[in-house]
Design a protein around this motif. Structure first.
Motif, PDB file in Angstrom:
ATOM      1  N   TYR A   1      56.250  43.621  28.439  1.00 31.59           N
ATOM      2  CA  TYR A   1      56.199  42.527  29.403  1.00 31.59           C
ATOM      3  C   TYR A   1      54.827  42.479  30.072  1.00 31.59           C
ATOM      4  CZ  TYR A   1      61.212  42.650  28.650  1.00 31.59           C
ATOM      5  OH  TYR A   1      62.442  42.625  28.069  1.00 31.59           O
ATOM      6  N   SER A   2      54.357  41.280  30.332  1.00 29.50           N
ATOM      7  CA  SER A   2      53.042  41.106  30.943  1.00 29.50           C
ATOM      8  C   SER A   2      53.072  41.499  32.412  1.00 29.50           C
ATOM      9  CB  SER A   2      52.587  39.655  30.801  1.00 29.50           C
ATOM     10  OG  SER A   2      53.512  38.779  31.424  1.00 29.50           O
TER      11      SER A   2
ATOM     12  N   ILE B   1      57.580  44.811  40.284  1.00 29.25           N
ATOM     13  CA  ILE B   1      56.207  44.494  39.861  1.00 29.25           C
ATOM     14  C   ILE B   1      55.899  45.297  38.621  1.00 29.25           C
ATOM     15  CG2 ILE B   1      53.764  44.643  40.445  1.00 29.25           C
ATOM     16  CD1 ILE B   1      54.576  44.445  43.366  1.00 29.25           C
ATOM     17  N   VAL B   2      55.317  44.633  37.616  1.00 28.08           N
ATOM     18  CA  VAL B   2      54.828  45.322  36.425  1.00 28.08           C
ATOM     19  C   VAL B   2      53.306  45.261  36.465  1.00 28.08           C
ATOM     20  CG1 VAL B   2      54.750  45.329  33.911  1.00 28.08           C
ATOM     21  CG2 VAL B   2      56.888  44.788  35.094  1.00 28.08           C
ATOM     22  N   GLU B   3      52.673  46.435  36.424  1.00 26.17           N
ATOM     23  CA  GLU B   3      51.200  46.509  36.444  1.00 26.17           C
ATOM     24  C   GLU B   3      50.644  46.630  35.044  1.00 26.17           C
ATOM     25  OE1 GLU B   3      50.117  49.712  39.029  1.00 26.17           O
ATOM     26  OE2 GLU B   3      50.028  48.382  40.768  1.00 26.17           O
TER      27      GLU B   3
ATOM     28  N   PRO C   1      59.687  53.682  38.675  1.00 26.46           N
ATOM     29  CA  PRO C   1      58.704  53.390  39.727  1.00 26.46           C
ATOM     30  C   PRO C   1      58.573  51.889  39.950  1.00 26.46           C
ATOM     31  CG  PRO C   1      57.577  53.851  37.669  1.00 26.46           C
ATOM     32  CD  PRO C   1      59.036  54.079  37.399  1.00 26.46           C
ATOM     33  N   ASN C   2      58.093  51.514  41.095  1.00 27.25           N
ATOM     34  CA  ASN C   2      57.862  50.116  41.414  1.00 27.25           C
ATOM     35  C   ASN C   2      56.646  50.047  42.346  1.00 27.25           C
ATOM     36  OD1 ASN C   2      58.048  47.403  41.769  1.00 27.25           O
ATOM     37  ND2 ASN C   2      60.006  47.417  42.857  1.00 27.25           N
ATOM     38  N   PRO C   3      55.490  49.608  41.866  1.00 24.96           N
ATOM     39  CA  PRO C   3      55.213  48.939  40.598  1.00 24.96           C
ATOM     40  C   PRO C   3      55.425  49.850  39.379  1.00 24.96           C
ATOM     41  CG  PRO C   3      53.459  48.503  42.177  1.00 24.96           C
ATOM     42  CD  PRO C   3      54.310  49.593  42.750  1.00 24.96           C
ATOM     43  N   ALA C   4      55.785  49.218  38.256  1.00 24.12           N
ATOM     44  CA  ALA C   4      56.041  49.934  37.011  1.00 24.12           C
ATOM     45  C   ALA C   4      54.958  49.611  35.995  1.00 24.12           C
ATOM     46  CB  ALA C   4      57.408  49.541  36.465  1.00 24.12           C
ATOM     47  N   LYS C   5      54.850  50.475  34.998  1.00 27.84           N
ATOM     48  CA  LYS C   5      53.907  50.234  33.913  1.00 27.84           C
ATOM     49  C   LYS C   5      54.638  50.177  32.574  1.00 27.84           C
ATOM     50  CE  LYS C   5      49.783  51.979  36.187  1.00 27.84           C
ATOM     51  NZ  LYS C   5      48.636  52.918  36.148  1.00 27.84           N
TER      52      LYS C   5
ATOM     53  N   SER D   1      50.162  40.430  40.332  1.00 28.18           N
ATOM     54  CA  SER D   1      50.935  41.534  40.897  1.00 28.18           C
ATOM     55  C   SER D   1      51.509  41.221  42.273  1.00 28.18           C
ATOM     56  CB  SER D   1      50.059  42.795  40.993  1.00 28.18           C
ATOM     57  OG  SER D   1      49.747  43.292  39.723  1.00 28.18           O
ATOM     58  N   TYR D   2      50.824  40.353  43.038  1.00 29.54           N
ATOM     59  CA  TYR D   2      51.211  40.144  44.430  1.00 29.54           C
ATOM     60  C   TYR D   2      51.334  38.643  44.713  1.00 29.54           C
ATOM     61  CZ  TYR D   2      49.608  44.938  44.327  1.00 29.54           C
ATOM     62  OH  TYR D   2      49.428  46.251  43.983  1.00 29.54           O
TER      63      TYR D   2
END
Length: 455
Positions: free
Chosen positions: A431-432, A453-455, A383-387, A302-303
């Motif tokens: 997406y992962s 970012i995708v969580e 949103p960002n991070p997104a799910k 994520s980071y």
């Protein structure tokens, strides 16, 4: 060529950002949390000092029933309690996990348990098998952590037994298990085996010993990528220390009580200085530190700014430090009102930290990642991070006509014409977790670029 230039510009911009450590409340309501770990799945297991292990779910809820409750078997005075938890590398198939607690006599006990055969959220409390009991002369400096290393063996951090200054010099005595890092084979022997390459096998000294000269290795961990062993060793009067060594390096002497950190403490009868392993980093108590709490090397997705950095904190100084493998440290702001006791790592390598005093579990985040990069006025992406999805919203009389998604290696993953001029939704659940780049083209052919970012 344009795509290559885009990614070059992105990396230059990203490199110029300073990582900013943030904390996001993930769960609360715990009583004296001392350990956070996972069992190879999406759950987190929270160890409470009094003898209870609770399951924390990925949505932040806590199961109403404890995974394990051994409160009647645990002494909790001073630095005692249920201190450590480790799941067998093959837990999914054998159901074994291991605990470190101080019993009612104050001695360290390493125990193996099994999960309940019908309920994965409950342990079989009657399955307890004691592997090792180590006498403790005092209620402090008990160590507490236990972890499986990349070699599959169980490592156990033992403090020097307490009392000011280790008067018996137990940490340097190879015939005692106190003040050591132990390594045992839980897959052989009765109740365990000794790895053949432990440094004192077949010679004078206790066979379980892997390293000596530790004062109180309250928290240690292995870098999941490189395999290095990181030990945060609590200091005596003035100095906290952090050590790092290859996991394959046996028989190291970390120096206590001869040295506190890299400063002479009591060198009577000590081995030559050149034979000792000195810290990668020392922290003086003049900074407000009093008891270092070791964490993990970040190997999440994520980071990206955190990649390869070691995270740690201190019980008396509620800042979080992140350190390079060469010992350079950057500190967070002060997170007032927290007495941090433990870090944890989830199955994806994301980091968490527990506050002993208020029972809160926080997720560690990088707050330097904003919603967008480059041009922030073209469109809104959230949103960002997104799910599961992102929304692309019209802004300033521009409307989107095409959205493209790239991974961090520049590979195009999605190219889609938008369906309307105002708001468009892009599904992200295929997406992962990780870091992506989104480009949005407007009706004039201008392209805006955003980090996601995708969580």
């Amino acid at each position: 060529m344009k795509i290559a230039a885009l990614f070059l510009m992105f990396y230059c911009l990203n490199f110029s950002y300073s990582q900013t450590i943030g904390l996001k409340t993930f769960a609360s309501g715990f009583s004296n949390p001392l350990e956070i770990t996972n069992a190879g799945d999406s759950r987190l297991f929270i160890v409470e000092k009094d003898g209870i292990i609770k399951i924390l779910n990925p949505d932040g809820t806590t199961n109403p029933n404890a995974f394990l409750n051994i409160t009647g078997q645990v002494s909790t005075g001073g630095e005692q309690g249920l201190l450590g938890l480790a799941f067998h590398p093959n837990y999914a198939s054998n159901g074994f996990f291991y605990t470190n607690h101080t019993n009612l006599s104050g001695n360290t006990v390493i125990t193996r348990y099994s999960v309940d055969s019908t309920n994965p959220n409950l342990a079989n409390a009657s399955s307890a098998t004691v592997l090792l009991t180590i006498a403790q002369p005092y209620a402090n400096h008990n160590g507490g952590s236990l972890k499986f290393g990349p070699d599959g063996y169980l490592y156990i951090g033992m403090g020097d037994g307490g009392s000011a200054g280790d008067p018996g010099n137990r940490a340097q005595n190879i015939n005692e298990l106190l003040g050591k890092m132990l390594r045992i084979d839980v897959n052989s022997g009765t109740p365990y085996g000794i790895p053949a390459n432990n440094p004192y096998v077949g010679i004078a000294g206790a066979d379980e010993i892997w390293a000596i000269g530790l004062r109180n290795p309250w928290k240690f961990s292995f870098d999941k990528k490189l395999g290095n062993l990181w030990i945060a060793d609590v200091g005596q009067d003035n100095i906290e220390e952090i050590n790092m060594a290859p996991a394959t390096q046996a028989g190291l002497n970390y120096g206590w009580r001869c040295y506190e950190g890299d400063t002479a403490y009591n060198t009577t009868g000590c081995p030559p200085q050149a034979s000792l392993k000195f810290p990668l980093k020392t922290i003086n108590h003049s900074t407000g530190a009093c008891s270092v709490t070791g964490g993990y090397v970040y190997n999440g997705t994520s980071y990206p700014n955190f990649k390869g950095l070691y995270f740690f904190t201190d019980y008396c100084n509620p800042q979080i430090g992140m350190m390079t493998s060469s010992g350079t440290v950057t500190y967070s702001t002060v997170f007032t009102g927290n007495s941090f006791s433990s870090f944890g790592e989830d199955i994806n390598g994301e980091l968490y930290v527990a506050a002993l005093n208020n029972g809160t579990i926080y997720k560690v985040t990088d707050t330097s990642l904003g919603i967008t990069s480059f041009d922030k006025t073209q469109f809104l992406i959230y949103p960002n991070p997104a799910k599961s999805e992102i929304i692309i919203q019209k802004s300033n009389k521009n409307y989107p006509i095409e959205v493209t998604l790239f991974d961090m290696e520049g590979k195009m993953l999605l190219k889609k014409k938008t369906e309307n001029k105002d708001i468009n939704t892009i599904k992200m659940d295929n997406y992962s977790k990780g870091f992506y780049i989104v480009t949005v083209k407007n009706e004039l052919g201008h392209v805006s670029t955003y980090r996601l970012i995708v969580e």
